[in-house]
Design a protein around this motif. Structure first.
Motif, PDB file in Angstrom:
ATOM      1  N   SER A  44     124.722  17.608  96.803  1.00  0.00           N
ATOM      2  CA  SER A  44     124.845  16.606  97.856  1.00  0.00           C
ATOM      3  C   SER A  44     126.094  15.757  97.620  1.00  0.00           C
ATOM      4  O   SER A  44     126.597  15.644  96.517  1.00  0.00           O
ATOM      5  N   GLY A  45     126.597  15.181  98.657  1.00  0.00           N
ATOM      6  CA  GLY A  45     127.807  14.372  98.533  1.00  0.00           C
ATOM      7  C   GLY A  45     129.020  15.246  98.325  1.00  0.00           C
ATOM      8  O   GLY A  45     129.115  16.345  98.852  1.00  0.00           O
ATOM      9  N   GLU A  78     115.606  22.808  94.904  1.00  0.00           N
ATOM     10  CA  GLU A  78     115.635  21.381  95.238  1.00  0.00           C
ATOM     11  C   GLU A  78     116.648  20.638  94.370  1.00  0.00           C
ATOM     12  O   GLU A  78     117.384  19.776  94.855  1.00  0.00           O
ATOM     13  N   LEU A  79     116.694  20.994  93.081  1.00  0.00           N
ATOM     14  CA  LEU A  79     117.696  20.382  92.200  1.00  0.00           C
ATOM     15  C   LEU A  79     119.098  20.777  92.641  1.00  0.00           C
ATOM     16  O   LEU A  79     120.007  19.947  92.664  1.00  0.00           O
ATOM     17  N   LYS A  82     111.919  11.853  94.984  1.00  0.00           N
ATOM     18  CA  LYS A  82     110.997  12.085  96.104  1.00  0.00           C
ATOM     19  C   LYS A  82     111.729  12.648  97.325  1.00  0.00           C
ATOM     20  O   LYS A  82     111.198  13.506  98.027  1.00  0.00           O
ATOM     21  N   HIS A  83     112.930  12.181  97.565  1.00  0.00           N
ATOM     22  CA  HIS A  83     113.717  12.669  98.702  1.00  0.00           C
ATOM     23  C   HIS A  83     113.987  14.170  98.585  1.00  0.00           C
ATOM     24  O   HIS A  83     113.914  14.901  99.580  1.00  0.00           O
ATOM     25  N   PHE A  84     114.314  14.622  97.382  1.00  0.00           N
ATOM     26  CA  PHE A  84     114.666  16.029  97.199  1.00  0.00           C
ATOM     27  C   PHE A  84     113.464  16.914  96.886  1.00  0.00           C
ATOM     28  O   PHE A  84     113.582  18.137  96.910  1.00  0.00           O
TER      29      PHE A  84
END
Length: 142
Positions: free
Chosen positions: A36-37, A29-30, A15-17
């Motif tokens: 990330s990180g 989005e993927l 949901k965040h992405f």
């Protein structure tokens, strides 16, 4: 990417992405999720991961169901690899020595040359200590 998160935690990540709240993850989005990180994932790895999650329909969007199925499959694969690692650790040292790795490679690829096996071992041994830890093993296999 797969780890010991609960189903609810993975749903929150999804949901965040899902920036536009469409109920699906787009390739972009993927990509944002995977980068990330401290991730050093390549574009080709992102493409393969997207195809893996998108499923056989390949409708260019990853639903929460497809995402959950994919995460579960990845977790199952990691568990199987962990078991294989421990079975292959014949001296129970917690790491795989060169001979143990060569044995694994020979079972999978009997015609592979010693030089090819050496190249695989060297690339897997990230810290150069002459042993392959579980983390290094999973990094090469996943």
């Amino acid at each position: 990417m797969a780890n010991k998160k609960s189903v609810n935690e993975w749903e929150e990540v999804f949901k965040h992405f899902d920036k536009n709240d469409s109920g699906t993850l787009t390739l972009d989005e993927l990509r944002e999720m995977l980068k990330s990180g401290d991730s050093h994932v390549t574009e080709s790895q992102i493409q393969v991961t997207f195809s893996f999650f998108d499923g056989p329909e390949g409708d260019k969007g990853i639903t929460l169901e497809e995402f959950t199925i994919g995460i579960n499959a990845m977790n199952d694969t990691v568990k199987a690899l962990e078991e294989y690692f421990h079975q292959s650790d014949t001296d129970n040292s917690g790491s795989l020595e060169k001979g143990e790795i060569f044995s694994i490679i020979t079972k999978a690829y009997p015609s592979m040359t010693e030089d090819e096996k050496e190249a695989i071992f060297t690339s897997a041994d990230e810290d150069g200590d002459g042993k392959i830890t579980l983390e290094e093993f999973l990094g090469v296999c996943t």
